[in-house]
Design a protein around this motif. Structure first.
Motif, mmCIF file in Angstrom:
data_model
loop_
_atom_site.group_PDB
_atom_site.id
_atom_site.type_symbol
_atom_site.label_atom_id
_atom_site.label_comp_id
_atom_site.label_asym_id
_atom_site.label_seq_id
_atom_site.Cartn_x
_atom_site.Cartn_y
_atom_site.Cartn_z
ATOM 1 N N VAL A 161 -91.297 14.568 -93.896
ATOM 2 C CA VAL A 161 -90.764 14.007 -95.148
ATOM 3 C C VAL A 161 -91.593 12.778 -95.469
ATOM 4 N N GLU A 162 -92.250 12.784 -96.613
ATOM 5 C CA GLU A 162 -93.180 11.697 -96.914
ATOM 6 C C GLU A 162 -93.229 11.503 -98.424
ATOM 7 N N ARG A 163 -93.226 10.221 -98.848
ATOM 8 C CA ARG A 163 -93.190 10.008 -100.295
ATOM 9 C C ARG A 163 -94.578 9.885 -100.914
ATOM 10 N N GLY A 212 -100.922 11.464 -101.197
ATOM 11 C CA GLY A 212 -102.143 11.599 -100.390
ATOM 12 C C GLY A 212 -101.818 11.963 -98.951
ATOM 13 N N ARG A 213 -100.726 11.387 -98.432
ATOM 14 C CA ARG A 213 -100.341 11.673 -97.039
ATOM 15 C C ARG A 213 -99.757 13.076 -96.897
ATOM 16 N N VAL A 214 -99.041 13.515 -97.931
ATOM 17 C CA VAL A 214 -98.523 14.894 -97.903
ATOM 18 C C VAL A 214 -99.711 15.862 -97.882
ATOM 19 N N VAL A 224 -90.504 13.624 -100.762
ATOM 20 C CA VAL A 224 -89.237 13.126 -101.285
ATOM 21 C C VAL A 224 -88.873 11.871 -100.497
ATOM 22 N N GLU A 225 -87.950 11.101 -101.009
ATOM 23 C CA GLU A 225 -87.522 9.876 -100.328
ATOM 24 C C GLU A 225 -86.624 10.256 -99.139
ATOM 25 N N SER A 226 -86.845 9.608 -97.997
ATOM 26 C CA SER A 226 -86.191 10.031 -96.749
ATOM 27 C C SER A 226 -84.667 10.028 -96.825
ATOM 28 N N HIS A 227 -84.089 8.921 -97.288
ATOM 29 C CA HIS A 227 -82.623 8.847 -97.269
ATOM 30 C C HIS A 227 -82.035 9.849 -98.271
ATOM 31 N N VAL A 286 -87.496 9.138 -86.528
ATOM 32 C CA VAL A 286 -87.886 8.034 -87.423
ATOM 33 C C VAL A 286 -88.893 7.208 -86.626
ATOM 34 N N MET A 287 -90.166 7.448 -86.876
ATOM 35 C CA MET A 287 -91.209 6.889 -86.018
ATOM 36 C C MET A 287 -92.003 5.836 -86.800
ATOM 37 N N CYS A 288 -91.965 4.620 -86.293
ATOM 38 C CA CYS A 288 -92.684 3.503 -86.908
ATOM 39 C C CYS A 288 -92.419 3.397 -88.411
ATOM 40 N N PRO A 289 -91.141 3.317 -88.808
ATOM 41 C CA PRO A 289 -90.847 3.169 -90.242
ATOM 42 C C PRO A 289 -91.339 1.817 -90.746
ATOM 43 N N LEU A 331 -88.978 11.803 -90.513
ATOM 44 C CA LEU A 331 -88.801 11.016 -91.742
ATOM 45 C C LEU A 331 -89.904 9.964 -91.855
ATOM 46 N N GLY A 332 -90.653 9.990 -92.951
ATOM 47 C CA GLY A 332 -91.798 9.088 -93.104
ATOM 48 C C GLY A 332 -92.915 9.581 -92.209
ATOM 49 N N SER A 333 -93.308 10.831 -92.439
ATOM 50 C CA SER A 333 -94.209 11.513 -91.492
ATOM 51 C C SER A 333 -95.673 11.084 -91.647
ATOM 52 N N GLN A 377 -97.904 11.211 -79.676
ATOM 53 C CA GLN A 377 -97.829 9.909 -80.334
ATOM 54 C C GLN A 377 -98.058 10.097 -81.830
ATOM 55 N N THR A 378 -97.463 9.233 -82.627
ATOM 56 C CA THR A 378 -97.748 9.278 -84.059
ATOM 57 C C THR A 378 -99.074 8.546 -84.312
ATOM 58 N N ASP A 379 -99.590 8.709 -85.529
ATOM 59 C CA ASP A 379 -100.856 8.035 -85.871
ATOM 60 C C ASP A 379 -100.696 6.516 -85.790
ATOM 61 N N PHE A 380 -99.564 5.991 -86.299
ATOM 62 C CA PHE A 380 -99.358 4.536 -86.257
ATOM 63 C C PHE A 380 -99.136 4.062 -84.827
ATOM 64 N N GLU A 381 -98.414 4.848 -84.048
ATOM 65 C CA GLU A 381 -98.169 4.445 -82.658
ATOM 66 C C GLU A 381 -99.503 4.318 -81.905
HETATM 67 C C1 LIG Z 1 -95.714 2.917 -91.137
HETATM 68 S S1 LIG Z 1 -95.932 4.542 -91.704
HETATM 69 C C2 LIG Z 1 -95.586 5.521 -90.261
HETATM 70 C C3 LIG Z 1 -96.047 6.944 -90.419
HETATM 71 C C4 LIG Z 1 -95.772 7.839 -89.216
HETATM 72 N N1 LIG Z 1 -94.357 7.966 -88.936
HETATM 73 C C5 LIG Z 1 -96.488 7.295 -88.027
HETATM 74 O O1 LIG Z 1 -95.830 6.712 -87.154
HETATM 75 O O2 LIG Z 1 -97.729 7.461 -87.952
HETATM 76 C C6 LIG Z 1 -94.473 4.812 -92.677
HETATM 77 C C7 LIG Z 1 -94.574 6.042 -93.542
HETATM 78 O O3 LIG Z 1 -93.310 6.280 -94.128
HETATM 79 C C8 LIG Z 1 -93.492 6.538 -95.507
HETATM 80 N N2 LIG Z 1 -92.267 6.077 -96.127
HETATM 81 C C9 LIG Z 1 -91.805 4.817 -96.171
HETATM 82 N N3 LIG Z 1 -90.604 4.766 -96.750
HETATM 83 C C10 LIG Z 1 -90.304 6.053 -97.077
HETATM 84 C C11 LIG Z 1 -89.185 6.649 -97.704
HETATM 85 N N4 LIG Z 1 -88.137 5.904 -98.084
HETATM 86 N N5 LIG Z 1 -89.186 7.976 -97.899
HETATM 87 C C12 LIG Z 1 -90.257 8.737 -97.502
HETATM 88 N N6 LIG Z 1 -91.340 8.214 -96.904
HETATM 89 C C13 LIG Z 1 -91.362 6.892 -96.685
HETATM 90 C C14 LIG Z 1 -94.698 5.743 -95.904
HETATM 91 O O4 LIG Z 1 -95.310 6.247 -97.072
HETATM 92 C C15 LIG Z 1 -95.562 5.905 -94.678
HETATM 93 O O5 LIG Z 1 -96.359 7.047 -94.739
#
Ligand SMILES: C[S@@+](CC[C@H](N)C(=O)[O-])C[C@H]1O[C@@H](n2cnc3c(N)ncnc32)[C@H](O)[C@@H]1O
Length: 204
Positions: free
Chosen positions: A64-66, A69-71, A91-94, A111-114, A41-43, A182-186
């Motif tokens: 799952v990503e809103r 550009g990231r998709v 789509v929105e995660s929740h 749910v990684m680094c939301p 979620l929030g990939s 690791q995720t990109d943000f991590e």
């Molecule tokens: C801080 S980034 C972390 C990305 C990835 N998980 C990582 O750790 O590299 C948060 C991501 O979640 C997406 N995002 C935030 N809220 C979201 C939501 N409600 N539904 C879908 N995507 C969401 C953002 O667009 C962003 O790409």
């Protein structure tokens, strides 16, 4: 550098015909819908999703990503690899967890680094809330896992308070193997010397 795509990148994105009924996993992952499903979620840019899909070909991975550009970036990254078990949905995660994931279909929700939403008047936007845990529990298979990470200590404390008040999960120790993707943000946070807080909740 010119990109070499092994499949058309746009085929990695899954666009439901109907956003008001649960996904048909046979359509999302044709011919392999019986494989365990992991949802990120929030990939983001998809680094974790692509690495997991390549590492575990016997599982299915749905990002799952809103942000468009990231998709698209995720699609390009996935399409450069051999993986055929990874898809991404915009789509929105929740919303996805509540309305689009079939009940009991998910083995791991990541749910990684939301987004931490640090300002007090924005905190209602945080993903981890009681209602989210209620819906996550419905989407998870019995014994399924919710894995969470964050670099943000106030958000982590908020998460822990929400878990403690919820009776549908048991928290377990989680020390990932050193080579756990690791995720990109991590990766970015670690390069800045920031700690990563993690929690694993198992559906009971
Ligand atoms: C801080 S980034 C972390 C990305 C990835 N998980 C990582 O750790 O590299 C948060 C991501 O979640 C997406 N995002 C935030 N809220 C979201 C939501 N409600 N539904 C879908 N995507 C969401 C953002 O667009 C962003 O790409």
């Amino acid at each position: 550098m010119q990109s070499v795509f092994l499949i058309p990148p746009e085929t990695v994105e899954f666009r439901p015909e109907n956003y008001f009924v649960p996904l048909d996993l046979d359509v999302v992952f044709p011919g392999r819908s019986n494989a365990p499903l992991e949802v990120d979620l929030g990939s983001g840019d998809g680094g974790f999703l692509v690495e997991m899909a390549n590492r575990y070909p016997n599982r299915n991975f749905l990002g799952v990503e809103r942000l468009l550009g990231r998709v698209r970036k995720t699609c390009r990254r996935m399409a450069r690899t051999e993986a055929r078990n990874g898809r991404v949905i915009r789509v929105e995660s929740h919303y996805l967890v509540r309305h689009l994931l079939p009940r009991g279909s998910v083995s791991v929700l990541h749910v990684m680094c939301p987004d931490p939403w640090p300002k007090r008047h924005h905190q209602f936007k945080r993903l981890i809330q009681t209602e989210f845990l209620d819906d996550a529990r419905e989407a998870l298979a019995p014994g399924g896992e919710l894995r969470l990470t964050t670099d943000d200590l106030p958000y982590f404390k908020h998460m822990c308070a929400v878990f403690k008040a919820h009776c549908g999960f048991a928290e377990e120790p989680w020390t990932p193997e050193p080579d756990y993707p690791q995720t990109d943000f991590e990766r970015l946070f670690r390069s800045q010397g920031l700690p990563i807080y993690r929690a694993l909740l198992r559906r009971i």
